[in-house]
Scaffold this active site. Sequence first.
Site, PDB file in Angstrom:
ATOM      1  N   PHE B 124       0.860  -1.176   0.000  1.00  0.00           N
ATOM      2  CA  PHE B 124       0.000   0.000   0.000  1.00  0.00           C
ATOM      3  C   PHE B 124       0.902   1.232   0.000  1.00  0.00           C
ATOM      4  O   PHE B 124       1.560   1.523   0.993  1.00  0.00           O
ATOM      5  CB  PHE B 124      -0.838  -0.087   1.274  1.00  0.00           C
ATOM      6  N   ALA B 131       5.738  13.679   0.993  1.00  0.00           N
ATOM      7  CA  ALA B 131       4.362  13.584   1.486  1.00  0.00           C
ATOM      8  C   ALA B 131       4.283  12.468   2.518  1.00  0.00           C
ATOM      9  O   ALA B 131       4.088  11.302   2.184  1.00  0.00           O
ATOM     10  CB  ALA B 131       3.396  13.307   0.332  1.00  0.00           C
ATOM     11  N   GLY B 344      23.084  -3.486  31.994  1.00  0.00           N
ATOM     12  CA  GLY B 344      23.962  -3.535  30.821  1.00  0.00           C
ATOM     13  C   GLY B 344      23.581  -4.619  29.826  1.00  0.00           C
ATOM     14  O   GLY B 344      23.736  -4.445  28.609  1.00  0.00           O
ATOM     15  N   GLU B 367       2.153   4.766   9.996  1.00  0.00           N
ATOM     16  CA  GLU B 367       0.693   4.905   9.852  1.00  0.00           C
ATOM     17  C   GLU B 367       0.146   6.075  10.663  1.00  0.00           C
ATOM     18  O   GLU B 367      -0.857   5.960  11.354  1.00  0.00           O
ATOM     19  CB  GLU B 367      -0.025   3.591  10.205  1.00  0.00           C
ATOM     20  N   THR B 369       1.983   9.521  12.733  1.00  0.00           N
ATOM     21  CA  THR B 369       2.797   9.694  13.950  1.00  0.00           C
ATOM     22  C   THR B 369       1.871   9.941  15.147  1.00  0.00           C
ATOM     23  O   THR B 369       0.675  10.198  14.979  1.00  0.00           O
ATOM     24  CB  THR B 369       3.734  10.917  13.786  1.00  0.00           C
TER      25      THR B 369
HETATM   26  C1  LIG Z   1       9.298   0.885   8.547  1.00  0.00           C
HETATM   27  C2  LIG Z   1       8.266   1.765   7.949  1.00  0.00           C
HETATM   28  C3  LIG Z   1       7.198   1.207   7.265  1.00  0.00           C
HETATM   29  C4  LIG Z   1       6.249   2.014   6.645  1.00  0.00           C
HETATM   30  N1  LIG Z   1       5.259   1.439   5.896  1.00  0.00           N
HETATM   31  C5  LIG Z   1       4.475   2.237   5.120  1.00  0.00           C
HETATM   32  C6  LIG Z   1       3.560   1.678   4.179  1.00  0.00           C
HETATM   33  O1  LIG Z   1       3.434   0.454   4.075  1.00  0.00           O
HETATM   34  N2  LIG Z   1       2.839   2.518   3.400  1.00  0.00           N
HETATM   35  C7  LIG Z   1       2.955   3.859   3.488  1.00  0.00           C
HETATM   36  O2  LIG Z   1       2.288   4.550   2.726  1.00  0.00           O
HETATM   37  N3  LIG Z   1       3.790   4.421   4.381  1.00  0.00           N
HETATM   38  C8  LIG Z   1       4.561   3.648   5.194  1.00  0.00           C
HETATM   39  N4  LIG Z   1       5.440   4.219   6.091  1.00  0.00           N
HETATM   40  C9  LIG Z   1       5.541   5.677   6.152  1.00  0.00           C
HETATM   41  C10 LIG Z   1       5.003   6.280   7.431  1.00  0.00           C
HETATM   42  O3  LIG Z   1       3.615   6.186   7.462  1.00  0.00           O
HETATM   43  C11 LIG Z   1       5.506   7.728   7.524  1.00  0.00           C
HETATM   44  O4  LIG Z   1       6.890   7.661   7.820  1.00  0.00           O
HETATM   45  C12 LIG Z   1       4.768   8.537   8.538  1.00  0.00           C
HETATM   46  O5  LIG Z   1       3.456   8.769   8.142  1.00  0.00           O
HETATM   47  C13 LIG Z   1       5.439   9.874   8.830  1.00  0.00           C
HETATM   48  O6  LIG Z   1       5.786  10.566   7.682  1.00  0.00           O
HETATM   49  P1  LIG Z   1       7.264  11.165   7.510  1.00  0.00           P
HETATM   50  O7  LIG Z   1       8.209  10.089   7.815  1.00  0.00           O
HETATM   51  O8  LIG Z   1       7.348  11.807   6.204  1.00  0.00           O
HETATM   52  O9  LIG Z   1       7.400  12.272   8.653  1.00  0.00           O
HETATM   53  P2  LIG Z   1       6.911  13.797   8.580  1.00  0.00           P
HETATM   54  O10 LIG Z   1       5.535  13.874   8.115  1.00  0.00           O
HETATM   55  O11 LIG Z   1       7.938  14.576   7.862  1.00  0.00           O
HETATM   56  O12 LIG Z   1       6.946  14.186  10.099  1.00  0.00           O
HETATM   57  C14 LIG Z   1       8.133  14.591  10.802  1.00  0.00           C
HETATM   58  C15 LIG Z   1       7.735  15.008  12.207  1.00  0.00           C
HETATM   59  O13 LIG Z   1       6.891  16.160  12.172  1.00  0.00           O
HETATM   60  C16 LIG Z   1       5.676  15.899  12.841  1.00  0.00           C
HETATM   61  N5  LIG Z   1       4.592  16.572  12.155  1.00  0.00           N
HETATM   62  C17 LIG Z   1       4.319  16.606  10.812  1.00  0.00           C
HETATM   63  N6  LIG Z   1       3.239  17.326  10.584  1.00  0.00           N
HETATM   64  C18 LIG Z   1       2.780  17.773  11.773  1.00  0.00           C
HETATM   65  C19 LIG Z   1       1.665  18.566  12.184  1.00  0.00           C
HETATM   66  N7  LIG Z   1       0.776  19.038  11.313  1.00  0.00           N
HETATM   67  N8  LIG Z   1       1.524  18.804  13.497  1.00  0.00           N
HETATM   68  C20 LIG Z   1       2.411  18.320  14.401  1.00  0.00           C
HETATM   69  N9  LIG Z   1       3.472  17.572  14.071  1.00  0.00           N
HETATM   70  C21 LIG Z   1       3.655  17.304  12.774  1.00  0.00           C
HETATM   71  C22 LIG Z   1       5.509  14.401  12.785  1.00  0.00           C
HETATM   72  O14 LIG Z   1       4.642  13.960  13.796  1.00  0.00           O
HETATM   73  C23 LIG Z   1       6.922  13.937  12.949  1.00  0.00           C
HETATM   74  O15 LIG Z   1       7.261  13.921  14.292  1.00  0.00           O
HETATM   75  C24 LIG Z   1       6.361   3.427   6.764  1.00  0.00           C
HETATM   76  C25 LIG Z   1       7.408   3.969   7.506  1.00  0.00           C
HETATM   77  C26 LIG Z   1       8.360   3.174   8.076  1.00  0.00           C
HETATM   78  C27 LIG Z   1       9.494   3.816   8.806  1.00  0.00           C
END
Ligand SMILES: Cc1cc2nc3c(=O)[nH]c(=O)nc-3n(C[C@H](O)[C@H](O)[C@H](O)COP(=O)(O)OP(=O)(O)OC[C@H]3O[C@@H](n4cnc5c(N)ncnc54)[C@H](O)[C@@H]3O)c2cc1C
Lengths: 260, 383
Positions: B124, B131, B344, B367, B369
């Site tokens: 997915f 984004a 440790g 999915e 934060t």
């Molecule tokens: C191992 C792994 C598996 C994953 N699997 C999938 C998958 O199968 N499919 C898929 O589509 N995605 C997947 N993801 C992606 C995951 O859903 C995203 O990493 C997550 O949604 C956060 O997006 P980002 O990493 O771009 O962080 P960002 O959106 O850049 O966020 C960075 C920080 O800013 C904070 N932040 C951002 N916007 C706001 C706001 N408006 N208010 C307050 N705080 C904010 C966030 O909470 C976070 O702490 C996966 C990620 C990992 C690491």
Amino acid sequence: MKIVCLVKEVPDSEAKITVENGKIKETGVKFIVNPYDEYGIEEALKIKEAGGEHQVFILTFGTERAKKVMESAMALGADEGFLVADGSAPDCDSHTTAKVLAAALNKIGFDMIFCGKQAIDDDSSQVGVRVAEMLSLGHASVVNKFELTDGKVKVERQIQGGQEVIEMPVPCVITCQKGLNDPRYPSLKNIMAVKKKPRTVFTLDDIGLSADDVGVNGSFVEVTKFEPPLEKAPGRVIEGEPEDTAKELIRSLREEAKVI
Amino acid sequence: MVDFNLNDEHNMLRDAIRDFAENEIAPIAEQLDEKEEFSLELVAKMSDMNLFGLTIPEEYGGSGMDYLAYIIAVEELARVDGSTAATVAAGNSLGLGPVYYFGNEEQKKEWLPKLCSGKVLGSFGLTEANAGSDAGGTLTVAVQDGDDWIINGSKIFITNGSSEITGFAITQAITGKRDDGKKEYTCFLIPHGTPGFTTKTMHGKMMWRSSNTAELYFEDCRVPNSSILGKRGDGFKQMLSTLDKGRLSIAAMGLGGAQGAYELALKYSQERVQFGKKICKFQANAFKLADMATEIEAARWLLYRACWLHDNDLPFQKEAAMSKLYCSEVMSRVVNHAVQIHGGYGLMREYNIERFYRDQKLLEIGEGTSEVQKIVISRYIGC
Ligand SMILES: Cc1cc2nc3c(=O)[nH]c(=O)nc-3n(C[C@H](O)[C@H](O)[C@H](O)COP(=O)(O)OP(=O)(O)OC[C@H]3O[C@@H](n4cnc5c(N)ncnc54)[C@H](O)[C@@H]3O)c2cc1C
């Protein structure tokens, strides 16, 4: 073939067993399918899966509570479950348990019978063989290899210094040893299917027995009391010069442990 | 009257999966983690137990269980290993879910039986490099060309996205502008092997090291109109709805992981002796363990109730977000204390708690934060 697997409800081997007033306290204890019985179920399912018109039945003797364990056994993929439910079950010795199972087997019919080599709670290792004798069937116990061809059973069992090979016609009783096969895990589909399959609960009356035949009344052996094993005291390190420690060791073996 | 009893099927399923996880996963989890190995053998064993397609009706090859059953299954896997739980949770919530809930009959008939058999995994793809939390910021575009669509863009962090048995990616792309001037999002089901679609496995993860994570690339990738999942323009709605349910399974990973970490800490503290006493007898440790047990219990019933709401066709979205937030943060506190109790040794690979400590962090990020969960919850409560 109607393949019947005898299944006993036993406490989980990891359960903490406590004894109160000479009886085992059962609250908080989890009950499971006797692990050795699972080898029998697996063997039965393998026969069925190899093709032919076969049905796998689970037969349990226990209290009402044992219905759960019968259903867990069915979840491995059996077709039908039978429970002889009677409150006297915990007071039945191996002879009486076998008597009940044999009566139930006569009622439901059988072409082949599997059970574990022993139950992990009382370890009496008698029920399978007694059932066979009561039904005048051939039997082999502690079996670790099984084959069925043209209505003939060929099994192997470990004996002092080698393997014994036995052949006999069906129906017969096999008691199963670890290593016979690798019992499967219940699949979720089979778990969901259990309640859709026939499950019969018999009373003693249904299988032609009465209260006089079972429990303390029908048994030769009566369990008068259970005692927990003595708790192991923590070890003690005797420190000092070899001359003194040797003396102290001998003294404590003589006076404290009283073993010499 | 309130009845907190689980039914017989739930109990049997928990026993079966606990048994399986302890015997088949626990002995190899550390090694798979160390080698970053996605185990097809383990996936096959889990397929035999029907761990894919739990909630899908039997007519499509599933087991027809309720959501609570699925959540208990994920909980029990996570109690032993986070990566394995992730493979199953993503396989069900993100691979199977969208096809079952939004696919047309043809897509369901083609893919669901294969997915339920566990022979094929789906992925997915929502997240892109630019984004993440802002999923609407998708840059991937699909342009119509006769009866086809031409897709360009890329996705990142996609679970089960590049395993040997992955069969497709569901991908969100911009397909134009809606009447109100906003972007129109559509989901496409793009089979692996489609020209212009490539994947690259991502390595070097701190956590879920034996789960498969991938980047997806679409370069002039041409797909027929029939590869649209459901209807054109439904993409964003489909994604949000998938995430609503997905939160329950991430919460289950937090709950199960917390349970596993707590059990490890309790056992260790009952064995480790310092100052002539088992360390669980020191109040500082005992109180930590008491807090863990209490928070886990609270987390469990918050999550189970959210599932109960879902299974009874009641609104569950707010409770799902609360469960995801709470369960992952409970696990965060639990692993922190659990490592502390191990001293440790808790910092060494050899001890399982070290893996739990690393695996936990994803749960506050993936999915949605924790911050995003709070945004969701605050909207539901009227902020
Ligand atoms: C191992 C792994 C598996 C994953 N699997 C999938 C998958 O199968 N499919 C898929 O589509 N995605 C997947 N993801 C992606 C995951 O859903 C995203 O990493 C997550 O949604 C956060 O997006 P980002 O990493 O771009 O962080 P960002 O959106 O850049 O966020 C960075 C920080 O800013 C904070 N932040 C951002 N916007 C706001 C706001 N408006 N208010 C307050 N705080 C904010 C966030 O909470 C976070 O702490 C996966 C990620 C990992 C690491």
